[in-house]
Design a protein around this motif. Structure first.
Motif, short mmCIF file in Angstrom:
data_model
loop_
_atom_site.label_atom_id
_atom_site.label_comp_id
_atom_site.label_asym_id
_atom_site.label_seq_id
_atom_site.Cartn_x
_atom_site.Cartn_y
_atom_site.Cartn_z
N GLN A 90 0.77 -1.19 0.01
CA GLN A 90 -0.08 -0.13 0.06
C GLN A 90 0.96 1.33 -0.12
N LEU A 91 1.87 1.08 0.59
CA LEU A 91 3.12 2.35 0.61
C LEU A 91 3.48 2.60 -0.63
N VAL A 92 3.88 1.32 -1.35
CA VAL A 92 4.70 1.46 -2.58
C VAL A 92 3.49 2.00 -3.52
N GLN A 93 2.24 1.75 -3.61
CA GLN A 93 1.19 2.12 -4.42
C GLN A 93 0.77 3.54 -3.82
N HIS A 94 1.23 4.25 -3.01
CA HIS A 94 0.85 5.40 -2.58
C HIS A 94 -0.52 5.44 -2.07
N ARG A 95 -0.95 4.28 -1.52
CA ARG A 95 -2.63 4.42 -0.96
C ARG A 95 -2.68 4.72 0.44
N ILE A 96 -1.49 4.55 1.26
CA ILE A 96 -1.52 5.12 2.83
C ILE A 96 -0.64 5.93 3.08
N GLN A 97 -0.71 6.52 4.05
CA GLN A 97 0.56 7.44 4.64
C GLN A 97 1.20 6.44 5.77
N PRO A 98 2.39 6.92 5.79
CA PRO A 98 3.23 6.09 6.87
C PRO A 98 2.66 6.29 8.29
N HIS A 99 2.98 5.38 9.18
CA HIS A 99 2.35 5.58 10.50
C HIS A 99 3.67 5.51 11.59
N ASP A 100 4.66 5.19 11.18
CA ASP A 100 5.94 4.86 12.10
C ASP A 100 7.19 5.31 11.38
N ARG A 101 8.16 5.59 12.13
CA ARG A 101 9.46 5.95 11.53
C ARG A 101 9.85 4.75 10.68
N SER A 102 9.78 3.66 10.39
CA SER A 102 10.12 2.68 9.48
C SER A 102 9.31 2.96 8.34
N GLU A 103 8.15 3.12 8.39
CA GLU A 103 7.18 3.21 7.04
C GLU A 103 7.70 4.72 6.70
N GLU A 104 8.16 5.89 7.39
CA GLU A 104 8.45 6.92 6.74
C GLU A 104 9.77 6.79 6.01
N GLU A 105 10.74 5.89 6.48
CA GLU A 105 11.87 5.76 5.56
C GLU A 105 11.41 4.96 4.32
N ILE A 106 10.52 3.92 4.54
CA ILE A 106 10.19 3.40 3.46
C ILE A 106 9.78 4.21 2.37
N SER A 107 8.78 5.12 2.98
CA SER A 107 7.98 6.15 1.78
C SER A 107 9.21 6.93 1.29
N GLY A 108 10.21 7.19 1.90
CA GLY A 108 11.13 8.10 1.15
C GLY A 108 11.71 7.12 0.39
N TYR A 109 12.25 6.13 0.50
CA TYR A 109 13.14 5.02 -0.40
C TYR A 109 12.11 4.95 -1.61
N ARG A 110 10.86 4.91 -1.52
CA ARG A 110 9.90 4.43 -2.51
C ARG A 110 9.82 5.86 -3.34
N ASP A 111 10.00 7.10 -2.77
CA ASP A 111 9.91 8.14 -3.78
C ASP A 111 11.05 8.59 -4.49
N VAL A 112 12.29 8.16 -4.01
CA VAL A 112 13.52 8.56 -4.64
C VAL A 112 13.50 7.43 -5.86
N LEU A 113 13.26 6.18 -5.47
CA LEU A 113 13.17 4.91 -6.49
C LEU A 113 12.31 5.62 -7.63
N ASP A 114 11.05 5.90 -7.59
CA ASP A 114 10.11 6.30 -8.35
C ASP A 114 10.74 7.61 -9.23
N LEU A 115 11.45 8.64 -8.66
CA LEU A 115 12.13 9.59 -9.12
C LEU A 115 13.09 9.20 -10.09
N ILE A 116 14.02 8.28 -9.66
CA ILE A 116 15.12 7.91 -10.70
C ILE A 116 14.54 7.12 -11.71
N HIS A 117 13.65 6.06 -11.51
CA HIS A 117 12.91 5.53 -12.60
C HIS A 117 12.38 6.39 -13.84
N ASP A 118 11.77 7.46 -13.13
CA ASP A 118 11.01 8.55 -14.25
C ASP A 118 12.17 9.53 -14.57
N GLN A 119 12.92 10.06 -14.05
CA GLN A 119 13.79 11.28 -14.55
C GLN A 119 15.17 11.23 -14.42
#
Length: 347
Positions: A73-102
């Motif tokens: 759900q985090l990778v698919q941008h369907r939920i918001q992170p609810h703890d530190r681990s999920e915040e770091e996972i969300s950050g990785y997801r966004d950088v990964l997406d950015l590199i793929h696209d740009q």
């Protein structure tokens, strides 16, 4: 002072083994160039699976994880992170997406790396995102039994900004000179980044994201469809070993890149082999059941549903889940483990 001689990589001798791997990677790239235009749907499925696997594996290496459901759900941008681990996972997801696209708009510069690091920690309360370390650090290997080993003492914090500038300039200049194979330059860049260890936190994850970026920019797009991070996670022991072997004498410009580059080529070659194997079956339609059974036979170990999805991109997650249930009901396979660690094996 440490320098980056990327014209010769410390007088690197390219071994016959390395030459063979580079040649095989080139051949597989050529095969994919012919297959890819006909298999867009398969590649799209592989892309989605690889995003989840890469985000999961790269963070899990650092002891950061969440449940399979929330990860998806985090990778698919369907939920918001609810703890530190999920915040770091969300950050990785966004950088990964950015590199793929740009990636085409991301020159290998210190400013680019700082911007990516800032995005990596964008969801956290950390204050060091996008800033080089302000204190000296060490590269410590953490083993599965919890014991640790100091593998290497990186450059001091005060020297880091200049070293990062020199590293990026040396790499880009060597690419333009084209005296050394681009894939070897990519591996050397990643190794030297890890050796500088320029940040207080996130160095490992950044090294894996930069692996994707430098490969993309050199024309190696396999990391878009196959999780290189997962392959590194599966070979962590070898990864830490070659880092240590290539680190000896690093600060005095006397280290050898050979152990790390040989490993790097092996990971890249395995990525291309996996991708060709997963795309090629699409040319001949085989039932999902048959592909699941074949995958379990060849793996010689239990596989999770996510692993099967990556191995069988010709079918959707719904189809694979349905056929797994059918095989369970027919008692042709059994479950191993529960919850997050559920896997399947043949009876």
């Amino acid at each position: 002072m440490k320098t980056f001689d990327y014209s010769t990589l410390n007088n690197l001798v390219i071994t016959p083994e390395m030459t063979t791997k580079i040649s095989q990677i080139g051949e597989l790239r050529g095969q994919l160039a012919q297959l890819a235009p006909r298999e867009a749907a398969v590649l799209d499925r592989l892309l989605e699976v690889a995003k989840i696997q890469s985000t999961d594996a790269s963070n899990r290496i650092e002891g950061i994880f969440t449940s399979d459901t929330r990860l998806r759900q985090l990778v698919q941008h369907r939920i918001q992170p609810h703890d530190r681990s999920e915040e770091e996972i969300s950050g990785y997801r966004d950088v990964l997406d950015l590199i793929h696209d740009q990636y085409a708009y991301m020159p290998i510069r210190a400013t680019t790396i700082l911007a990516l690091h800032k995005k990596l920690f964008a969801f956290t309360a950390s204050t060091w995102g996008g800033q080089f370390k302000d204190r000296d650090n060490q590269i410590v290997t953490v083993f599965e039994d919890g014991t640790t080993e100091t593998r290497f003492t990186p450059a001091p914090a005060i020297a880091t900004p200049q070293l990062m500038t020199d590293l990026c300039q040396g790499y880009e200049h060597a690419l333009m000179e084209a005296k050394m194979p681009a894939v070897l330059l990519a591996g050397a860049f990643v190794f030297d980044f890890v050796s500088i260890h320029p940040f207080r936190d996130g160095n490992g994850r950044m090294s894996r994201l930069l692996t994707l970026l430098v490969l993309y920019r050199s024309g190696f797009e396999v990391g878009k469809y196959i999780s290189i991070e997962s392959l590194i996670e599966q070979t962590k022991t070898d990864y830490y070993r070659v880092l240590k072997e290539s680190s000896d004498g690093w600060m005095a410009n006397a280290n050898t890149y050979t152990p790390f580059l040989n490993y790097f080529l092996s990971i890249l070659l395995q990525s291309y082999r996996d991708l060709v194997a997963r795309v090629r079956p699409a040319t001949t339609k085989t039932s999902a059941v048959a592909l699941i059974q074949t995958a379990l036979e060849e793996a010689l170990k239990p596989l999770s549903k996510r692993e099967l999805m990556g191995l069988i991109p010709t079918y959707s997650e719904v189809t694979i889940a349905r056929e797994l249930n059918a095989l369970l009901n027919e008692k042709k396979i059994v479950k191993v483990g529960q919850g997050r660690s559920t896997k399947y094996r043949l009876v």
